[in-house]
Design a protein around this motif. Structure first.
Motif, PDB file in Angstrom:
ATOM      1  N   ARG A   1      18.130  37.992  -8.155  1.00 26.43           N
ATOM      2  CA  ARG A   1      16.744  38.359  -8.428  1.00 26.43           C
ATOM      3  C   ARG A   1      16.052  37.227  -9.192  1.00 26.43           C
TER       4      ARG A   1
ATOM      5  N   SER B   1      12.948  35.182 -11.184  1.00 21.13           N
ATOM      6  CA  SER B   1      12.061  35.507 -12.297  1.00 21.13           C
ATOM      7  C   SER B   1      10.805  34.649 -12.207  1.00 21.13           C
TER       8      SER B   1
ATOM      9  N   THR C   1      14.170  30.097 -12.111  1.00 18.51           N
ATOM     10  CA  THR C   1      14.313  30.423 -10.689  1.00 18.51           C
ATOM     11  C   THR C   1      14.989  29.299  -9.927  1.00 18.51           C
TER      12      THR C   1
ATOM     13  N   GLY D   1      10.426  39.154  -8.140  1.00 21.21           N
ATOM     14  CA  GLY D   1      10.147  38.877  -9.554  1.00 21.21           C
ATOM     15  C   GLY D   1       9.454  37.549  -9.780  1.00 21.21           C
TER      16      GLY D   1
END
Length: 501
Positions: free
Chosen positions: A67, A69, A75, A118
């Motif tokens: 996931r 961010s 990221t 996200g």
């Protein structure tokens, strides 16, 4: 004389009145029952350790989820770690946002899944009208961010639930009139390749990667920051025209040329008694507006509109009611709305809730000169298929000059078909047989079909619809020689093309 003596006028009119009341109440009763039935369905969700897509037919287990961010540096680190793990474990990487595709285009069994949602920050340069937005942002949030700044999205799909990166990866088109796909509004984007390097891509910089990744289904890398052209918001007034099928192109062109129409779509009749015989066209034109822009709310269709729509599932009577009401009301968003409000519609407004059934989209792109002939042929095919057609929306899309795997190699009409059927292998196979016939008909009319949906086309059909596909997948190996990025589309068609070389 005997008849006149026995005729009871008062009794006759009582019977007539009761008949009229019963006939009038039948549609009301049908809609009420549809409402009740729709709201008794349990909501079905996949297990917490599994993923699915909008088809609800692709439960995918054994997936490692990464996931992202909003922090760009974090990221980038997460992505490079995921790529290293992919190489070490020989597990392919797929990329997804809202996962509104329907054929594992964002999924791999047992793979590594990059959840971009996200990664969603955005910033508008008000002077240039360019929005810098992270690819995981959902259009709903983009619209909400732009609305108080008196800006709106230039090109996007009808619904607002998709991610920006997902939209670019399928190079979606919208219902904004006289526009190309969303790729025509992209200024540039950053792309992380399988080796962890980041490339700035635009029509003039790394143009090959720009063309390949735009409509590249996540097979070349992860789209990071995106720069998009946006437009001033405006208030629009709707205009509606009903046409017989044979004359709808002329009516469409007349409506498009009138009053500076900015957004335009059509609906085909799904009344089985006159399938595709009529077309309801709805256009939106800007009007002078000196007051503050109204609040950002979706058009108020509410539960009644949903009940009318879902009441057409497996019901010829429901389809007749719906088409009658649509013509009477002038479409579901009749009236005066800001551009951003028209774009602010969720999929859930009409989405299937029945855990035993699914809604599946098709889309066909047909040149204007052949679209009426295609619709007639498609109507005959649909009538013979064992599936339930719920809706056909007509849009237009200008020639795409930017993406490599393009579907609009000329100006096209786009026909978006929505089918409903049981979530079973048998039902899906029947839908596949119908799909193959529809694709053959589209190809015979110099048309194309869209790739984000069920992967029901044959290999031969895929290659005929996308003659650039062989070069596309060869370029994929050039930029991703270890085939780190994979998904259902790649497994369905790309592997076969590459092995045949």
């Amino acid at each position: 004389m005997t008849f006149l003596k026995t005729f009871n006028q008062k009794r006759f009119f009582k019977i007539l009145l009761r008949t009229v009341v019963v006939v009038a109440l039948l549609p009301v009763g049908h809609i009420f029952l549809a409402f009740v039935n729709d709201n008794t369905h349990p909501r079905a969700n996949p297990p917490p350790d599994a993923l699915n897509d909008a088809s609800h037919l692709n439960i995918t287990v054994g997936v490692d989820i990464v996931r992202l961010s909003p922090d760009l540096e974090a990221t980038q680190g997460l992505l490079r770690d995921a790529f290293e793990k992919s190489v070490a474990t020989e597990r392919p990487v797929s990329i997804g946002g809202a996962r509104h595709s329907m054929g594992r285009q964002s999924l791999n069994r047992g793979g590594i899944y990059i959840d971009t949602t996200g990664f969603n920050r955005m910033k508008l340069d008000e002077e240039s009208n360019i929005l810098k937005v992270q690819a995981g942002a959902i259009w709903k949030d983009v619209i909400a961010y732009l609305h108080p700044l008196n800006r709106a999205v230039s090109v996007m799909q009808t619904n607002h639930d998709f991610s920006v990166g997902g939209t670019l990866s399928v190079n979606a088109h919208g219902w904004q009139h006289d526009k190309g796909p969303v790729g025509s509004t992209v200024v540039k984007f950053d792309l992380m390749l399988a080796d962890g390097t980041i490339h700035r891509c635009s029509p003039s910089e790394n143009s090959e990667l720009f063309s390949l990744a735009l409509g590249g289904y996540g097979l070349f890398g992860v789209i990071l920051d995106v720069w998009l052209n946006v437009v001033p918001n405006a208030v629009y007034q709707s205009t509606h025209k009903t046409s017989q099928l044979d004359g709808f192109v002329e009516v469409w062109n007349g409506l498009a040329q009138k009053d500076n129409v900015q957004m335009l779509y059509g609906r085909l009749s799904i009344d089985p008694g006159d399938l595709f015989g009529e077309v309801l066209l709805t256009g939106y034109s800007p009007i002078p507006w000196s007051k503050p822009i109204p609040p950002l709310e979706p058009p108020k269709l509410g539960r009644l509109g949903r009940a009318v729509f879902r009441g057409s599932v497996e019901s010829d009577f429901g389809k007749k009611i719906r088409w009658t009401l649509e013509k009477w009301a002038g479409g579901e968003a009749s009236g005066t709305y800001p551009r951003s409000v028209l774009q602010n519609e969720p999929v859930e407004l009409f989405a299937n809730r029945d855990p035993e059934r699914t809604d599946i989209l098709h889309e066909y792109f047909i040149p204007p000169g052949q679209v009426v002939s295609f619709i007639k042929s498609a109507g005959a095919i649909v009538s013979s298929c064992e599936t339930d057609l719920l809706n056909v929306t007509v849009r237009s899309v200008n020639e795409d000059t930017r993406s490599f795997l393009r579907y609009a190699d000329q100006d096209m009409f786009a026909l978006v078909m929505l089918f409903n059927y049981e979530r079973t292998l048998v039902a899906d196979k029947k839908m596949q047989a119908c799909t193959v016939k529809l694709i053959d008909t589209a190809l015979a009319h110099n048309g194309r079909y869209y790739l984000p949906y069920r992967l029901h086309a044959t290999q031969e059909q895929f290659e005929k619809a996308y003659p650039q596909a062989r070069s596309f997948f060869s370029a994929k190996i050039k930029w991703d020689e270890n085939e780190l990025f994979q998904n259902g589309l790649y497994h369905a068609y790309g592997k076969s093309l590459l092995s045949a070389k």
